[in-house]
Design an enzyme around this catalytic site. Structure first.
Site: not given
Ligand SMILES: [Zn+2]
Length: 257
Positions: A34, A97
């Site tokens: 992230t 993510e």
């Molecule tokens: Zn990325």
């Protein structure tokens, strides 16, 4: 398989994946970090309509999993990207993510509960889609000029042991060749291997693509320079890609016979 405990946090940032006959199949998995100071900040941004970014899933450091976008929809995670000559990879991929402050805010190892959750989630995704191992990539693999995630601390070997992605064993004398220069012929062969694996090797991209390859497959040193160890690693990964492709072709032939 028991279904995973995934929390819902719908993001408005997605589109359809295109209508037949133009729809492209889902055949790629892209892992990210992230790069924000907290999971909450990352979730807020990935769900902020003004930011126009998202991913299908997010995994926190304690292993908590979130679904932001349905796999049937196109999430906005890859941006300008290229792999194996193909661009615009949001159309064909699922994006995950993984919470980590990233190189900007204090990059740190991915804790065990998080890696265990990433492994479970990836296996779950792979059970639903035909994604070959050489199309399981990091964001920096497909956008090496802009991105460095999930980075050199990400435990790709662990995922490979669980059948997620490729991790060929290192050659025995590889480390001794680290930092050692190579000749013109080896240099050209290394770039050919890099391209065959999938990286963009346009002149302006060569060094960043090499650095991205090293971050992933030789994380002890990612200077983007072709040394002896990098040559060996490139050859080993290329051979693993080609073996996986050959196995896949055989499977496909058997299916249609
Ligand atoms: Zn990325």
């Amino acid at each position: 398989m028991r279904s995973l405990a995934i929390r819902e946090r719908p993001s408005p940032n997605h589109s359809d994946r295109g209508a037949a006959p133009n729809a492209r199949p889902i055949n790629m998995l892209v892992l990210h970090y992230t790069g924000m100071q907290s999971a909450a900040a990352a979730l807020d941004r990935l769900c902020d309509q003004a930011a126009r970014v998202s991913s299908h899933y997010l995994v926190e450091e304690d292993g908590t999993m979130w679904r932001l976008v349905s796999e049937a929809r196109r999430a906005f995670h890859a941006g300008v990207s290229c792999w194996q000559g193909e661009a615009d990879l949001n159309w064909v991929s699922i994006g995950v993510e993984i919470v980590n402050p990233g190189h900007e805010w204090g990059y740190r190892p991915f804790p065990e509960p998080q890696m265990a959750a990433v492994e479970l989630l990836c296996r779950d995704i792979l059970s639903r889609h035909s994604i070959p191992p050489y199309r399981i990539v990091g964001h920096s693999d497909i956008a090496p000029d802009r991105k460095s995630d999930p980075g050199e601390l990400f435990d790709w070997p662990r995922l490979a042991r669980a059948g997620i992605g490729l991790w060929p064993p290192a050659a025995r004398d590889a480390v001794e060749r680290r930092g050692r220069g190579v000749g013109v012929v080896q240099h050209a062969a290394a770039l050919a291997d890099l391209a065959r694996i999938g990286y963009c090797v346009a002149a302006a991209m060569q060094q960043v693509s090499l650095a991205a390859f090293q971050r992933r497959y030789r994380p002890e040193r990612w200077d983007g320079l072709i040394d002896g160890e990098t040559c060996l690693r490139l050859r080993a990964v290329r051979m693993a890609v080609e073996a996986a492709q050959a196995a896949e072709a055989t499977r496909r032939r058997t299916r249609f016979n």
